[in-house]
Design a protein around this motif. Structure first.
Motif, PDB file in Angstrom:
ATOM      1  N   SER A   1      21.008  95.857  20.196  1.00 16.68           N
ATOM      2  CA  SER A   1      21.835  96.299  21.312  1.00 16.68           C
ATOM      3  C   SER A   1      22.750  95.197  21.814  1.00 16.68           C
ATOM      4  O   SER A   1      22.400  94.020  21.852  1.00 16.68           O
ATOM      5  CB  SER A   1      20.940  96.766  22.471  1.00 16.68           C
TER       6      SER A   1
ATOM      7  N   ALA B   1      26.687  99.216  17.241  1.00 18.17           N
ATOM      8  CA  ALA B   1      26.172 100.472  16.690  1.00 18.17           C
ATOM      9  C   ALA B   1      24.752 100.806  17.125  1.00 18.17           C
ATOM     10  O   ALA B   1      24.312 101.941  16.959  1.00 18.17           O
ATOM     11  CB  ALA B   1      26.225 100.424  15.160  1.00 18.17           C
ATOM     12  N   SER B   2      24.008  99.841  17.670  1.00 23.23           N
ATOM     13  CA  SER B   2      22.571 100.036  17.902  1.00 23.23           C
ATOM     14  C   SER B   2      22.195  99.821  19.368  1.00 23.23           C
ATOM     15  O   SER B   2      22.831  99.034  20.079  1.00 23.23           O
ATOM     16  CB  SER B   2      21.778  99.047  17.036  1.00 23.23           C
ATOM     17  N   ASN B   3      21.133 100.516  19.793  1.00 23.39           N
ATOM     18  CA  ASN B   3      20.559 100.262  21.115  1.00 23.39           C
ATOM     19  C   ASN B   3      19.175  99.622  21.004  1.00 23.39           C
ATOM     20  O   ASN B   3      18.402  99.608  21.968  1.00 23.39           O
ATOM     21  CB  ASN B   3      20.474 101.557  21.939  1.00 23.39           C
ATOM     22  N   HIS B   4      18.868  99.076  19.834  1.00 24.31           N
ATOM     23  CA  HIS B   4      17.542  98.490  19.606  1.00 24.31           C
ATOM     24  C   HIS B   4      17.355  97.201  20.409  1.00 24.31           C
ATOM     25  O   HIS B   4      18.238  96.331  20.438  1.00 24.31           O
ATOM     26  CB  HIS B   4      17.343  98.188  18.124  1.00 24.31           C
TER      27      HIS B   4
ATOM     28  N   GLU C   1      27.370 104.489  14.868  1.00 24.50           N
ATOM     29  CA  GLU C   1      26.493 104.263  13.724  1.00 24.50           C
ATOM     30  C   GLU C   1      26.601 105.394  12.708  1.00 24.50           C
ATOM     31  O   GLU C   1      26.684 105.154  11.495  1.00 24.50           O
ATOM     32  CB  GLU C   1      25.041 104.110  14.178  1.00 24.50           C
TER      33      GLU C   1
ATOM     34  N   LEU D   1      25.090 100.623  23.812  1.00 27.41           N
ATOM     35  CA  LEU D   1      25.636 100.814  22.468  1.00 27.41           C
ATOM     36  C   LEU D   1      26.925 101.621  22.532  1.00 27.41           C
ATOM     37  O   LEU D   1      27.218 102.261  23.551  1.00 27.41           O
ATOM     38  CB  LEU D   1      24.640 101.533  21.565  1.00 27.41           C
TER      39      LEU D   1
ATOM     40  N   TYR E   1      21.527  93.019  11.559  1.00 30.05           N
ATOM     41  CA  TYR E   1      22.557  93.838  10.924  1.00 30.05           C
ATOM     42  C   TYR E   1      21.965  94.515   9.698  1.00 30.05           C
ATOM     43  O   TYR E   1      20.909  94.132   9.202  1.00 30.05           O
ATOM     44  CB  TYR E   1      23.746  92.972  10.481  1.00 30.05           C
TER      45      TYR E   1
ATOM     46  N   THR F   1      22.303  96.015  14.295  1.00 36.67           N
ATOM     47  CA  THR F   1      21.001  96.666  14.503  1.00 36.67           C
ATOM     48  C   THR F   1      20.327  96.170  15.776  1.00 36.67           C
ATOM     49  O   THR F   1      19.121  96.347  15.950  1.00 36.67           O
ATOM     50  CB  THR F   1      20.071  96.427  13.296  1.00 36.67           C
TER      51      THR F   1
END
Length: 241
Positions: free
Chosen positions: A75, A27-30, A55, A50, A7, A73
């Motif tokens: 996925s 918020a993330s696709n990491h 984001e 995501l 996060y 932060t």
């Protein structure tokens, strides 16, 4: 991920008792280097990885509208923060018809310990420090699912479980903007409300879980427009709860 954390928090220097905060679980696709999902990397830009557009809105709410944000932060395919720890979908093996083979047989406890638990501990601490009047949970939804032909006409929707006091005000105010507003659509907060059940309802804090249709916020211009609209509507809702 930033500094190994699942996060990031923006605008915490502006937190004040009785204000608003926002949360963006998807918020993330990491995907961390140590995780191999076994999927086509193109799918990381899809809604299964995501909540598209969220984001940018959360960042704008924090940096331009004074609403501090807690932003995922990692996925949702790695670990879904908007699920309880005992929900099998916390580490999903499929999503909207796509198999996630790397999650089959995954070490669930390790995923929870690395991602889910730190995310929620940090959010809990943020809420304790902020003492917010209301929490805004940000999500977006795809106009259509690959596994369903059901239409999703709403431009924005409000989800809630037992505490509907903020959501009902928001539904009315968004409707006054000429928007097509969903009431517990396209998902019901009666079935899926894990983050707000834990951090808002269980603490007696009013909240709005806002679902925005992704085509509304796929561009920076759309995100800026919705950040401004959310800041206005959520600010007015907070005065009424």
């Amino acid at each position: 991920m930033i500094d190994g954390l699942p996060y990031r928090q923006v605008g915490t220097d502006m937190m004040r008792p009785g204000g608003l905060i926002c949360v963006a679980d998807h918020a993330s696709n990491h995907v961390p280097a140590e995780v191999d999902l076994g999927i086509d990397r193109k799918l990381l830009d899809d809604h299964i990885a995501l909540d598209i557009g969220v984001e940018g809105i959360a960042d704008r709410l924090a940096r331009r509208h004074g609403i501090p944000a807690h932003i995922a932060t990692v996925s949702r395919l790695v670990c879904d923060f908007h699920r309880t720890e005992d929900d099998p979908a916390a580490v999903p093996t499929s999503s909207d018809g796509h198999l996630v083979p790397g999650n089959i047989g995954a070490d669930i406890e390790k995923r929870l310990d690395l991602y889910h638990r730190p995310y929620h501990r940090a959010l809990e601490a943020m809420i304790k420090d902020a003492k917010p009047r209301m929490i805004v949970a940000l999500h977006s939804f795809t106009p259509s699912l690959a596994t369903s032909d059901v239409e999703r006409p709403w431009e924005v929707a409000l989800l809630y479980n037992n505490d509907d006091r903020a959501a009902l005000h928001a539904i009315r105010l968004f409707g006054e903007q000429g928007l097509t507003v969903g009431d517990n659509q396209p998902y019901s907060g009666k079935q899926l409300n894990a983050t707000m059940d834990r951090h808002a309802e269980a603490q007696g804090i009013p909240y709005c879980t806002v679902e925005i249709r992704q085509d509304q916020i796929a561009t920076e211009a759309g995100q800026a427009r919705w950040a401004m609209l959310l800041a206005d509507v959520m600010g007015r809702v907070a005065l009424e709860v």
